[in-house]
Design a protein around this motif. Structure first.
Motif, PDB file in Angstrom:
ATOM      1  N   UNK A 129      34.966  31.947  27.654  1.00  0.00           N
ATOM      2  CA  UNK A 129      36.290  32.384  28.111  1.00  0.00           C
ATOM      3  C   UNK A 129      37.425  31.517  27.576  1.00  0.00           C
ATOM      4  N   UNK A 130      38.525  32.187  27.247  1.00  0.00           N
ATOM      5  CA  UNK A 130      39.750  31.512  26.832  1.00  0.00           C
ATOM      6  C   UNK A 130      40.871  32.000  27.736  1.00  0.00           C
ATOM      7  N   UNK A 131      41.636  31.043  28.280  1.00  0.00           N
ATOM      8  CA  UNK A 131      42.782  31.446  29.096  1.00  0.00           C
ATOM      9  C   UNK A 131      43.226  30.305  29.982  1.00  0.00           C
ATOM     10  N   UNK A 132      44.314  30.530  30.699  1.00  0.00           N
ATOM     11  CA  UNK A 132      44.902  29.438  31.462  1.00  0.00           C
ATOM     12  C   UNK A 132      44.916  29.667  32.963  1.00  0.00           C
ATOM     13  N   UNK A 133      45.105  28.554  33.686  1.00  0.00           N
ATOM     14  CA  UNK A 133      45.306  28.586  35.145  1.00  0.00           C
ATOM     15  C   UNK A 133      46.796  28.508  35.433  1.00  0.00           C
ATOM     16  N   UNK A 134      47.143  28.631  36.690  1.00  0.00           N
ATOM     17  CA  UNK A 134      48.521  28.446  37.179  1.00  0.00           C
ATOM     18  C   UNK A 134      49.482  29.282  36.319  1.00  0.00           C
ATOM     19  N   UNK A 135      50.594  28.699  35.884  1.00  0.00           N
ATOM     20  CA  UNK A 135      51.575  29.496  35.125  1.00  0.00           C
ATOM     21  C   UNK A 135      51.150  29.726  33.680  1.00  0.00           C
ATOM     22  N   UNK A 136      49.934  29.307  33.323  1.00  0.00           N
ATOM     23  CA  UNK A 136      49.459  29.506  31.947  1.00  0.00           C
ATOM     24  C   UNK A 136      48.714  30.819  31.757  1.00  0.00           C
ATOM     25  N   UNK A 137      48.550  31.583  32.815  1.00  0.00           N
ATOM     26  CA  UNK A 137      47.972  32.892  32.567  1.00  0.00           C
ATOM     27  C   UNK A 137      47.153  33.480  33.682  1.00  0.00           C
ATOM     28  N   UNK A 138      46.809  34.742  33.447  1.00  0.00           N
ATOM     29  CA  UNK A 138      45.934  35.464  34.375  1.00  0.00           C
ATOM     30  C   UNK A 138      44.899  36.167  33.528  1.00  0.00           C
ATOM     31  N   UNK A 139      43.637  35.964  33.862  1.00  0.00           N
ATOM     32  CA  UNK A 139      42.553  36.592  33.109  1.00  0.00           C
ATOM     33  C   UNK A 139      42.074  35.692  31.995  1.00  0.00           C
ATOM     34  N   UNK A 140      40.956  36.073  31.412  1.00  0.00           N
ATOM     35  CA  UNK A 140      40.368  35.327  30.307  1.00  0.00           C
ATOM     36  C   UNK A 140      40.011  36.316  29.206  1.00  0.00           C
ATOM     37  N   UNK A 141      39.989  35.807  27.964  1.00  0.00           N
ATOM     38  CA  UNK A 141      39.521  36.624  26.854  1.00  0.00           C
ATOM     39  C   UNK A 141      38.406  35.868  26.133  1.00  0.00           C
TER      40      UNK A 141
END
Ligand code: NAD
Length: 487
Positions: A456-468
């Motif tokens: 998975x690639x993606x962020x927590x908090x204000x860095x994102x929602x969901x993973x790719x």
């Protein structure tokens, strides 16, 4: 503003055809400051046509077998790879990055995105459970969602656009993509290869234009049930609001304020060159770039001295010069914004150790009007300073000292973002403990930017929602259904 006689004029790609637009936006070459390209200023009408084309293509494309789709993706990868040098040159001219970076990172990764999803789509399995006492078997079935809306930023143009197009079409969706209005050229070049690769008309449609007009028309379109967006947190908030009435599926890959945590026992011979790259690669215009470096007190002075000495060796200039490591920033406005952070840090009492305002830029005559800035290292910055809290997205990094593990975890987590972090220590227990407690979607220990696209690639908090990633993108770009069979 200088206009070249030979302006490159892009056209939208809708239903397998290049279609002119009634109005256009100027696009600049960041390394010269000249307008060199005109990009369609699309709006609702163009988005409507693209969505219709994608809807028309959906029944046939979604019923093709994964193997057939996979073969087409592989063919497209081969065609882009065949033209790698032309793509790299175009990406550099359009974005400002060095040709070396485009040639070794952006375009190879765009090729790999297609190859990776061409392979991964063949290997997914769905779930099945048996409920013997009830005489039932349950299983899941996955189907493409429909027309996917894909919106990408300007920092890694073809790399990030193909990171969305490849899984979307591999899963059987059709797409309407909107690249950044500032970096549209390589997406347009890719469209020229689609037919030869065997991508049926209407499966991939590309609408060029601004976020406010073309992007928002796509986000608000009722027949686009899914939006995959990479860009700033501010734009993601707007997209979330605008798509809410339609309850769209959203994947949001956003900004970062990424820490590097360097312990006394770090191997500085590895750590320093890698942290230079993680701070300044692609002019610091990567969402994963380090911009807060926490160094343990015992090695703070030595680290700072060696880090600054090495940063000063990075040469800025003509992006096609192989000895240059720092290209131009994306735009005049962005350069001004990045510079303003350095001024604010100075006004707050921080020390600028190299780069902006300290060293002079020595640019070739043809690049004097380009948007260049030297790698800039700032020390003695307070944690609450805007330079330590806000995403700068340029070649600026802050270095501060820390004493204990507990303290640095707290300080590293004390920002609104949570995208990526790096941890440097030769104590395996320490890196495990710290990695587990960092609020960050990705943690690299003793390295940076090594990716396995399966994960998975993606962020927590204000860095994102969901993973790719392989499984995550498959889940995002398909709808799952649970089916129960009773005998
Ligand atoms: P941006 O948010 O300004 O624009 C991104 C895209 O969204 C562009 O195509 C733009 O035209 C479009 N857009 C803008 N307003 C819109 C609206 N109202 N509706 C629909 N679309 C709209 O971001 P940017 O300046 O192009 O890119 C830099 C940002 O992207 C940074 O914050 C960076 O961290 C982030 N980023 C994140 C990742 C990640 O994977 N997490 C990767 C790269 C960049």
């Amino acid at each position: 503003m200088a206009h070249s006689k030979d302006l490159l004029v892009l056209e939208n790609f809708i239903g397998g055809k290049f279609v002119p637009c009634s109005s256009y936006i100027d696009s600049y070459n960041p390394s010269t400051g000249d307008v060199y390209c005109r990009v369609p200023d699309s709006g609702k009408e163009e988005v409507e046509a693209a969505v219709r084309a994608a809807q028309d293509a959906f029944p046939v494309w979604s019923s093709r077998s994964p193997l057939e789709r996979s073969q087409i993706l592989n063919k497209l990868a081969d065609l882009i790879e065949h033209d790698l040098e032309a793509f790299a040159t175009a990406e550099s001219k359009d974005q400002g990055k060095t040709i070396t970076f485009a040639r070794t990172v952006d375009i190879p990764r765009a090729v790999y995105n297609f190859r990776f999803f061409a392979s991964s789509i063949l290997h997914h399995v769905t779930e099945c459970t048996e409920m013997a006492t009830m005489g039932c078997v349950h299983y899941t079935s996955r189907a493409p969602v429909g027309v996917a809306g894909l919106i990408s930023p300007w920092n890694l143009p073809l790399y990030l656009l193909t990171w969305k197009i490849a899984p979307a079409i591999a899963c059987g969706n059709t797409v309407v993509a909107k690249p950044s209005e500032m970096t549209s050229v390589t997406a347009w070049m890719m469209c020229k290869l689609l037919e030869k690769a065997g991508v049926p008309h209407g499966v991939v449609n590309v609408v060029f234009g601004t976020g406010a007009k073309a992007g928002e028309a796509l986000v608000c379109h009722p027949d686009v049930p899914l939006i995959s967006f990479t860009g700033s947190t501010l734009t993601a908030q707007r997209i979330t609001e605008k798509s809410a009435p339609h309850c769209k599926k959203l994947s949001l890959e956003l900004g970062g304020k990424n820490p590097a945590i360097i312990f006394n026992d770090a191997d500085l011979s590895q750590c320093i060159p890698t942290t230079l790259k993680s701070s300044f690669a692609n002019q610091g215009e990567i969402c994963l770039c380090t911009s807060r470096i926490f160094v343990q007190r015992g090695i703070y002075s030595e680290f700072l001295k060696r880090f600054v000495a090495e940063a000063k060796k990075w040469k800025a200039g003509n992006p096609s010069d192989p000895t240059v490591s720092v290209g131009a920033l994306i735009s005049k406005e962005h350069l001004e914004k990045v510079r303003s952070y350095v001024k604010r840090a100075q006004a707050e009492g921080a020390r600028v150790l190299c780069g902006e305002g300290v060293d002079s830029l020595d640019l070739p005559p043809g690049n004097k009007k380009g948007y260049f800035m030297l790698p800039t290292v700032i020390a003695e910055v307070k944690d609450e300073s805007c330079c330590m809290q806000e995403e700068i997205f340029g070649p600026v990094t802050c270095v501060v000292a820390f004493d204990t593990e507990e303290e640095v975890i707290k300080r590293a987590n004390s920002v609104k973002y949570g995208l990526a972090a790096t941890v440097w220590s030769s104590n395996v227990g320490c890196v495990h403990r710290v990695a587990r407690r960092l609020q960050s979607g990705l943690v690299w220990t003793n390295c940076w930017l090594i990716r396995d696209l399966n994960l998975p690639f993606g962020g927590m908090k204000a860095s994102g929602i969901g993973r790719e990633g392989a499984k995550d993108s498959y889940e995002f770009f398909t709808e799952v259904k649970t089916i129960t069979i009773k005998h």
